[in-house]
Each structure stands twice: as structure tokens, then as C-alpha cells.
Scaffold this motif. Structure first.
Motif, PDB file in Angstrom:
ATOM      1  N   GLN A   2      61.871  59.070  36.896  1.00 47.05           N
ATOM      2  CA  GLN A   2      60.645  58.584  37.691  1.00 47.05           C
ATOM      3  C   GLN A   2      59.585  58.297  36.815  1.00 47.05           C
ATOM      4  O   GLN A   2      59.149  59.538  36.251  1.00 47.05           O
ATOM      5  N   HIS A  60      54.310  57.760  27.619  1.00 42.76           N
ATOM      6  CA  HIS A  60      53.531  56.678  27.255  1.00 42.76           C
ATOM      7  C   HIS A  60      52.037  56.676  26.933  1.00 42.76           C
ATOM      8  O   HIS A  60      51.250  56.887  27.566  1.00 42.76           O
ATOM      9  N   MET A 112      68.599  59.636  36.134  1.00 40.33           N
ATOM     10  CA  MET A 112      67.430  58.920  36.833  1.00 40.33           C
ATOM     11  C   MET A 112      66.431  59.559  36.567  1.00 40.33           C
ATOM     12  O   MET A 112      66.024  60.758  36.396  1.00 40.33           O
ATOM     13  N   VAL A 114      55.707  58.680  36.209  1.00 41.04           N
ATOM     14  CA  VAL A 114      54.525  59.592  36.884  1.00 41.04           C
ATOM     15  C   VAL A 114      53.142  58.861  36.353  1.00 41.04           C
ATOM     16  O   VAL A 114      53.077  59.021  34.867  1.00 41.04           O
ATOM     17  N   ALA A 115      52.237  58.594  36.930  1.00 47.08           N
ATOM     18  CA  ALA A 115      51.011  58.104  36.248  1.00 47.08           C
ATOM     19  C   ALA A 115      50.174  59.076  35.768  1.00 47.08           C
ATOM     20  O   ALA A 115      50.104  60.008  36.736  1.00 47.08           O
ATOM     21  N   VAL A 116      49.662  59.168  34.749  1.00 48.15           N
ATOM     22  CA  VAL A 116      48.706  60.094  34.137  1.00 48.15           C
ATOM     23  C   VAL A 116      47.310  59.784  33.939  1.00 48.15           C
ATOM     24  O   VAL A 116      46.352  60.111  34.485  1.00 48.15           O
ATOM     25  N   ALA A 137      51.318  57.323  31.072  1.00 49.80           N
ATOM     26  CA  ALA A 137      52.288  57.857  32.140  1.00 49.80           C
ATOM     27  C   ALA A 137      53.526  58.506  31.545  1.00 49.80           C
ATOM     28  O   ALA A 137      53.680  58.711  30.275  1.00 49.80           O
ATOM     29  N   ILE A 138      54.126  59.462  32.172  1.00 50.16           N
ATOM     30  CA  ILE A 138      55.489  59.996  31.657  1.00 50.16           C
ATOM     31  C   ILE A 138      56.467  59.746  32.464  1.00 50.16           C
ATOM     32  O   ILE A 138      56.430  59.431  33.945  1.00 50.16           O
ATOM     33  N   ASP A 139      57.617  59.578  31.824  1.00 49.79           N
ATOM     34  CA  ASP A 139      58.778  59.621  32.834  1.00 49.79           C
ATOM     35  C   ASP A 139      59.452  60.974  32.943  1.00 49.79           C
ATOM     36  O   ASP A 139      59.832  61.534  31.891  1.00 49.79           O
ATOM     37  N   VAL A 140      59.855  61.235  34.248  1.00 48.57           N
ATOM     38  CA  VAL A 140      60.298  62.629  34.425  1.00 48.57           C
ATOM     39  C   VAL A 140      61.668  62.670  35.178  1.00 48.57           C
ATOM     40  O   VAL A 140      61.801  61.720  35.660  1.00 48.57           O
ATOM     41  N   ALA A 141      62.641  63.778  34.875  1.00 49.32           N
ATOM     42  CA  ALA A 141      63.653  63.731  35.685  1.00 49.32           C
ATOM     43  C   ALA A 141      63.781  64.981  36.429  1.00 49.32           C
ATOM     44  O   ALA A 141      63.155  65.970  36.139  1.00 49.32           O
ATOM     45  N   ALA A 173      68.128  65.296  39.945  1.00 50.33           N
ATOM     46  CA  ALA A 173      68.749  64.219  39.026  1.00 50.33           C
ATOM     47  C   ALA A 173      69.634  64.733  37.971  1.00 50.33           C
ATOM     48  O   ALA A 173      70.633  64.101  37.766  1.00 50.33           O
ATOM     49  N   THR A 194      61.332  62.871  29.825  1.00 53.72           N
ATOM     50  CA  THR A 194      62.042  62.030  28.973  1.00 53.72           C
ATOM     51  C   THR A 194      61.240  61.188  28.305  1.00 53.72           C
ATOM     52  O   THR A 194      61.717  60.795  27.019  1.00 53.72           O
TER      53      THR A 194
END
Ligand SMILES: Nc1nc2c(ncn2[C@@H]2O[C@H](COP(=O)(O)OP(=O)(O)OP(=O)(O)O)[C@@H](O)[C@H]2O)c(=O)[nH]1
Ligand SMILES: [Mg+2]
Ligand SMILES: [Zn+2]
Lengths: 223, 125
Positions: free
Chosen positions: A3, B30, A1, A5-7, B108-112, B116, B27
Motif C-alpha cells: 500500500q 520513493h 500486496m 503511504v504519502a510521506v 512516499a513509501i510502499d508498505v506491507a 498481507a 518494501t
């Protein structure tokens, strides 16, 4: 999963912050600075030589030369009478704020009125990297052709003054000055422009007057 | 070619925001790149694998959102691409502004998270 995160952070933010530091340092020392941008061979160093030798009696000049590998341009600036520092970019296509910071360390800024930075010859990359200099000058030249504003809009948009060098070659080269100027006007309305020749000296006076006036204004604003 | 310096800067920003969010891994990134910003996706991608190696963002996928350049005429309001013309093709005015195309930022970044990752590991047969 995962999530999200806006940067929303500008990629070159770090460079921009360092550029602001450089600017503050120049202002504190009372140094007015110009960043020369141009394609290779447009005449940046020739304009440095002319500017240095013609203003040497009136202003204390320093030149920082960005070059991929040699010190040819810094040597020419020194021969013309400036204190010159060479930055070898080691293959980089542009100067950035970190490189300028290192070069400023090598100068006694209290003994300088006007600093000219000659950027790496390249019409694309230097425009993206602020250095902290006060004004950016684009040195265009007649043999490059009249279509350059249309092809390199980013660089033409970001500059504060435009030099059109090598006007002595106008009789020999196809260069539609109207077409060129229309492109410039669309990108950078009201841009102050100096057609001149570093070879014959034609037009240099207006350029030098402008530089001297800029230095004077800069001194008034920052003490 | 200054994409190496740019890629290092992208990594620094991503790692900083990842740490602030308490992430174990990043992971996906953007990126938003305007057409006029003269950055080549392929070179950023090329340097990414080298630059990110050994970091919390190693192997992360880069997503590029390209924003086309759009000019707007201040005289008549016409909106057009600089590829068509520089002065306004509708009224000929040279009083134009760049509406879009100069963007260059990490959106933005997607993180784990560590939890998780632990769950994902325990679910792996
Ligand atoms: N005809 C003519 N030639 C010029 C003029 N100004 C410079 N040149 C020539 O153009 C060539 C390149 O000039 P430089 O001043 O070295 O150009 P540059 O922009 O510093 O070049 P790089 O630093 O290598 O990118 C030299 O051969 C100069 O003599 C000019 O006004 N007229
Ligand atoms: Mg030179
Ligand atoms: Zn219009």
C-alpha cells in the motif's frame, strides 16, 4: 500486496530543527554568529586570525573550527586571541547542527559577543546543512579561479556575504573579476561583497566594519 | 561524502511513517532529488543496504526521481537550464530564480501490512 503511504518530508528536516535550537540558544545568550564556508585553502583561518586580532579589543570572540582530523586551525585562532573549540568531524565533509550543538556546550556563551564557525573546506556539502548560525560567509579566493560561482551555484546562492580573498594575487593570476561578479549577481543578486587580502590587509577595514555593524544589529534585535 | 548521514535520515523518516501506518514491512521508498541538491543516488543506494539491515525497511527498493534544474528569468519569463547559462540567454537579465532542482525529500513509501504478509505466506506453495 503493498500500500502506498504519502510521506513528503524533507530529508534534512531533523538537522534543520536542531539548527533552529542552536539559533535560539545563541540568541538567548546574545551571541552573534558567522559560518565561514570556502574551498580548502581559500583563507578561512587567515580571515579568522585577522578578524580576531583586529576586533579583540572591541568584541569578545570565540571560534569553532571544523576540521577532519587536526587542531591546527583552532590553535591558530587561539593564538590570535579567541576562545577556540575544535570539532573533528572524523572524515565528514561538513559540519552539521549536531556537531555545532556539541561545540556550543564547550563554550561559556555569556562571555561571547561574536562566534565564528569555520566549516570544513568544501564548496558543496556544507551548504546543505544548516547550523543555526546567523549569517553564512563565503570566502572565495583569486587563485581558485573566476568560474566558481558557475560550478558551485548551490553554495553561492545560499550565503549572506561574500569575501574575495587574496586580491594581492590579481596581478599574477588570470581572474576576470567581471565574469566572476556576473555569475555571483545571477545567483545571489545584491550580495554584499568584500574584496580583500589577508596578506596585505587591503580591504579588511570594510569587512570589519560590516561585522561590527552586524553584531550591533543582532544585539539590538535579541537583547 | 555525506550520503551516510543522509541515508540514516531517510531510514529514520521511512520507519517513523511506516510505524504510523501500522506497516509490518517497508518494501519501497520513493525519493525526490533535485539536480542542484548535490546528492549522489549511487552512494545513497550503497549505504542503504548497510543502514537498513535488520530494520522493517531492510532490503527495500529505493526509487529516485531526479528533478532537473530549471531557472526562470524574472525579466522576460524565459525558462532554461543552468547548464546553458546563468544570466538569461534570451534577454541577458541577471534577475533569475531557481524554479526547480533544489528538492530533496521522501515522497512516499510502499508498505506491507502484517495481514498481507500472512496471506502472502499462506499462498506460498
Ligand atoms: N597571497 C595570499 N595568500 C593568502 C591570503 N590569505 C591566505 N593566504 C594563504 O593561503 C593559504 C591557506 O590559508 P588558510 O587560511 O589556512 O586557508 P583555509 O581556508 O583556512 O584552509 P583549510 O582550513 O585548510 O581549508 C596559506 O598559505 C595562507 O598564508 C592572501 O590574502 N593572500
Ligand atoms: Mg582553515
Ligand atoms: Zn530574460
Amino acid at each position: 500486496m503493498t500500500q502506498r503511504v504519502a510521506v513528503v518530508e524533507r530529508i534534512l528536516g531533523a538537522n534543520d530543527r536542531l539548527a533552529a535550537d542552536n539559533r535560539a540558544r545563541l540568541d538567548a545568550a546574545g551571541v552573534f554568529s558567522l559560518n565561514f564556508l570556502a574551498s580548502p585553502g581559500a583563507g578561512k583561518t587567515s580571515l579568522v586570525e585577522q578578524t580576531v586580532s583586529l576586533l579583540a579589543g572591541r568584541l569578545r570572540l570565540a571560534v569553532i573550527d571544523g576540521d577532519i582530523a587536526t587542531s591546527i586551525d583552532a590553535d591558530r585562532a587561539a593564538a590570535a586571541g579567541a576562545t577556540a573549540v575544535q570539532i573533528n568531524t572524523g572524515g565528514e565533509c561538513h559540519l552539521d547542527a549536531v556537531m555545532l550543538q556539541g561545540a556550543l556546550d564547550q563554550l561559556d556563551l555569556s562571555a561571547v559577543d561574536l562566534l565564528i564557525v569555520e566549516n570544513v573546506g568544501n564548496l558543496i556539502c556544507p551548504a546543505n546543512f544548516a547550523l543555526g548560525t546567523h549569517k553564512s560567509i563565503l570566502v572565495a579566493s583569486v587563485p581558485e579561479g573566476d568560474d566558481k560561482p558557475y560550478k558551485y551555484p548551490g553554495t553561492y546562492r545560499g550565503v549572506d556575504a561574500l569575501v574575495i580573498n587574496k586580491i594581492d594575487l590579481l596581478p599574477y593570476v588570470r581572474f576576470d573579476m567581471d565574469y566572476f561578479r556576473r555569475g555571483v549577481a545571477a545567483l545571489n543578486p545584491g550580495l554584499v561583497t568584500f574584496p580583500l587580502s589577508c596578506r596585505t590587509g587591503e580591504g579588511l577595514e570594510a569587512w570589519l566594519d560590516w561585522v561590527v555593524a552586524q553584531v550591533a544589529t543582532g544585539k539590538m534585535t535579541h537583547g | 561524502m555525506h550520503e551516510l548521514a543522509i541515508t540514516e535520515s531517510v531510514l529514520e523518516i521511512a520507519l517513523r511513517h511506516g510505524r504510523a501506518a501500522g506497516a509490518a514491512r517497508i518494501t519501497d521508498l520513493h525519493l525526490v532529488i533535485g539536480e542542484l541538491s548535490s546528492v549522489v543516488d549511487e552512494s545513497v543506494q550503497f549505504y542503504w543496504d548497510i543502514v537498513s539491515e535488520g530494520s522493517a525497511a531492510a532490503g527495500a527498493t529505493l526509487h529516485f526521481r531526479r528533478v532537473p534544474a530549471q531557472l526562470v528569468c524574472r525579466a522576460c519569463g524565459h525558462s532554461y537550464s543552468p547548464r546553458q547559462a546563468l544570466p538569461c540567454p534570451a534577454c541577458g537579465s541577471e534577475d533569475i530564480r531557481v524554479a526547480t532542482g533544489e528538492e530533496f525529500y521522501l515522497e512516499a513509501i510502499d508498505v506491507a501490512s502484517k495481514e498481507a504478509d500472512a496471506v502472502a505466506l499462506s499462498e506460498t506453495p
